[in-house]
Design a protein around this motif. Structure first.
Motif, mmCIF file in Angstrom:
data_model
loop_
_atom_site.group_PDB
_atom_site.id
_atom_site.type_symbol
_atom_site.label_atom_id
_atom_site.label_comp_id
_atom_site.label_asym_id
_atom_site.label_seq_id
_atom_site.Cartn_x
_atom_site.Cartn_y
_atom_site.Cartn_z
ATOM 1 N N THR A 57 0.817 -1.209 0.000
ATOM 2 C CA THR A 57 0.000 0.000 0.000
ATOM 3 C C THR A 57 0.852 1.261 0.000
ATOM 4 O OG1 THR A 57 -1.658 1.267 1.240
ATOM 5 C CG2 THR A 57 -0.189 -0.139 2.526
ATOM 6 N N ASP A 58 0.353 2.288 -0.709
ATOM 7 C CA ASP A 58 0.992 3.600 -0.714
ATOM 8 C C ASP A 58 0.355 4.529 0.313
ATOM 9 O OD1 ASP A 58 2.725 2.976 -2.874
ATOM 10 O OD2 ASP A 58 1.074 3.263 -4.262
ATOM 11 N N PHE A 87 6.442 -2.620 0.874
ATOM 12 C CA PHE A 87 6.983 -2.584 -0.486
ATOM 13 C C PHE A 87 8.415 -3.115 -0.527
ATOM 14 C CE2 PHE A 87 9.386 -0.297 -3.824
ATOM 15 C CZ PHE A 87 8.749 -0.842 -4.932
ATOM 16 N N THR A 156 2.172 6.704 -12.402
ATOM 17 C CA THR A 156 2.768 7.767 -11.604
ATOM 18 C C THR A 156 3.541 8.696 -12.532
ATOM 19 O OG1 THR A 156 4.791 6.491 -11.135
ATOM 20 C CG2 THR A 156 2.970 6.328 -9.555
ATOM 21 N N TRP A 282 2.148 10.897 -6.148
ATOM 22 C CA TRP A 282 1.767 10.133 -4.955
ATOM 23 C C TRP A 282 1.914 10.941 -3.664
ATOM 24 C CZ3 TRP A 282 5.836 9.453 -8.164
ATOM 25 C CH2 TRP A 282 7.101 9.704 -7.644
ATOM 26 N N LYS A 313 2.195 0.887 -11.306
ATOM 27 C CA LYS A 313 2.038 -0.437 -10.727
ATOM 28 C C LYS A 313 1.169 -1.278 -11.656
ATOM 29 C CE LYS A 313 3.810 1.710 -7.128
ATOM 30 N NZ LYS A 313 3.595 3.103 -7.545
ATOM 31 N N SER A 347 -7.272 7.616 -3.936
ATOM 32 C CA SER A 347 -5.845 7.439 -3.646
ATOM 33 C C SER A 347 -4.957 8.501 -4.257
ATOM 34 C CB SER A 347 -5.403 6.057 -4.143
ATOM 35 O OG SER A 347 -6.237 5.039 -3.653
ATOM 36 N N TRP A 349 -4.316 8.802 -7.408
ATOM 37 C CA TRP A 349 -3.550 8.143 -8.456
ATOM 38 C C TRP A 349 -3.946 8.707 -9.811
ATOM 39 C CZ3 TRP A 349 -4.090 2.209 -7.088
ATOM 40 C CH2 TRP A 349 -3.315 1.933 -5.945
#
Length: 434
Positions: A57-58, A87, A156, A282, A313, A347, A349
């Motif tokens: 998870t970010d 990660f 990203t 992010w 990702k 998120s 993103w």
């Protein structure tokens, strides 16, 4: 450059429903040659079945992921066991599980190269034209020959943030576009006026340094495992950064203290000790929560060319899965138009789907303008950067870049020697990847 990035890709309508294109029954198997599921199946066939999803998870994405998994479970009657690992441990953990015959069914990966031989071929599930639903750049890594082995889950984009309070105090306008020299000049002026520790902070990352290489006109690796580094352009980029470190515009201690290991410079920015921070989208969610000052995302500076450097990702299904049909169905579900829009909004993103980039895009609950800056830079970022980051040799090359740059920062070698050593290191990374 946006039209170049997505030329030839038509806008597509809503992703096909799971009921229409979910995979059918196939014999479970293990190893890279396990048969891919194909055909269609009633989703009720997954009732009572269970699969595992290996995930890192970010931050804010965890809650959104759990919500989507509950929706999938509701549609299918099956269960998804979300297994979260740090990660830093992801690659080692997955390799150990693959070796032990205990592979997860689905995984979220940042680097596909080490696992290509273990990924399920999804082409029989999603169709031969499935990649056309995604931006050409992120789609580069989807295929291995005729096989579709991964789906880009999020994109990203590297880029700068500015402390607007510090800019205002210094009487420096916040840019809507700028050249590299203009960014450096602004950083020095704002730093001097506010007596901050630095003018520019940049993560200690081969990925972030690749942003600067690209802006000065070069990448490290290209298609078909070619070494694309232009030593002269790399020398100019490296020399520019080292000069900024030597004159105190970029903090030298930050680069020396942690050796060649990755380190984020977000704490420097949050402490208001650097008015410009080169990182990526992010950080938006974190800054929206943690920053106690005015800030905003701004476009990447242009040197020889503009844009940032991409990353992202991928969602994959493992060929060792004991429930390949359900695993493939989950991969497709997580990357539908609706799922990506939900995930990206929660998120912060960037989407990978054409229908989310070309249409109205994603509506974010906060900091919409900042996310639109990063989205716009997707179209400004050169295509060869996507080839670079998708290369199986990129990870090792990025490590060499940080190691050689650290030597230049420490005064052990000049920029030209650094570029020469980097070129040789890329050759080795390419040879190793083969």
């Amino acid at each position: 450059m946006r039209s170049t990035l997505i030329s030839g890709l038509a806008a597509v309508s809503l992703a096909t429903t799971l009921a229409a294109c979910a995979p059918g029954t196939s014999e479970s198997g293990s190893g890279a040659d396990a048969p891919a599921p194909s055909g269609s199946v009633d989703l009720s066939s997954f009732k009572g079945k269970k699969i595992t999803y290996l995930y890192f998870t970010d931050g804010p994405d965890e809650a959104a992921t759990r919500s989507l998994l509950k929706e999938f479970e509701s549609k299918t009657g099956g269960t998804v066991d979300l297994q979260i690992v740090p990660f830093a441990d992801l690659q080692q953990s997955l390799q150990a599980r693959l070796s032990g015959g205990n592979a997860p069914d689905v995984a979220r990966l940042a680097d596909l190269a080490p696992f290509k031989d273990e990924l399920m071929d999804l082409s029989g599930v999603v169709g031969a034209d499935y990649a056309d639903q995604f931006l050409a750049g992120p789609a580069t890594a989807m295929k291995d020959g005729d096989k579709i082995i991964a789906v880009p889950n999020d994109l990203t984009m590297n880029g700068p943030f500015v402390n607007t309070d510090l800019f205002e105090k210094a009487g420096v306008p916040v840019p809507t576009k700028w050249t590299w020299d203009e960014m450096v000049a602004a950083a020095k002026k704002v730093q001097a006026a506010n007596k901050t520790e630095a003018g520019i902070a940049i993560d200690k990352s081969g990925h972030r340094l690749s942003t600067i290489l690209s802006q000065f006109g070069t990448t490290m690796v290209g298609k078909d495992l070619t070494n694309t580094l232009d030593e002269a352009k790399a020398t100019k980029a490296i020399d520019s950064l080292v000069t900024l470190i030597e004159d105190g515009t970029i903090p030298k201690d930050f680069w020396i203290e942690s050796g060649s290991k990755y380190k984020g410079a977000n704490e420097i920015f949050l402490a208001q000790q650097a008015p410009i921070y080169i990182s990526g989208n992010w950080q938006v969610a974190q800054f929206a929560d943690a920053a106690k000052f005015g800030w905003k995302a701004v476009p990447n500076a242009c040197a020889e060319r503009c844009g940032g450097f991409p990353g992202g990702k991928y969602t994959v299904a493992l060929s060792q899965s004991k429930e390949p049909e359900m695993a493939a169905a989950l991969v497709q579900f997580l990357n539908s138009k609706e799922s990506q829009a939900t995930m990206d909004a929660a998120s912060m993103w960037l989407p990978t789907r054409n229908d989310l980039i070309e249409g109205k895009g994603v509506t974010y609950p906060d900091r919409q303008a900042d996310m639109e800056v990063f989205t716009a830079d997707v179209g400004e970022t050169p295509e060869d950067t996507y080839d670079a980051v998708a290369s199986p040799a990129f990870g090792a090359s990025a490590t060499v870049l940080v190691e050689e740059f650290a030597k230049a920062v420490a005064g052990q070698q000049d920029a030209a020697t650094t570029a020469k050593n980097l070129k040789a290191g890329i050759d080795q990374a390419i040879a190793d990847s083969k």
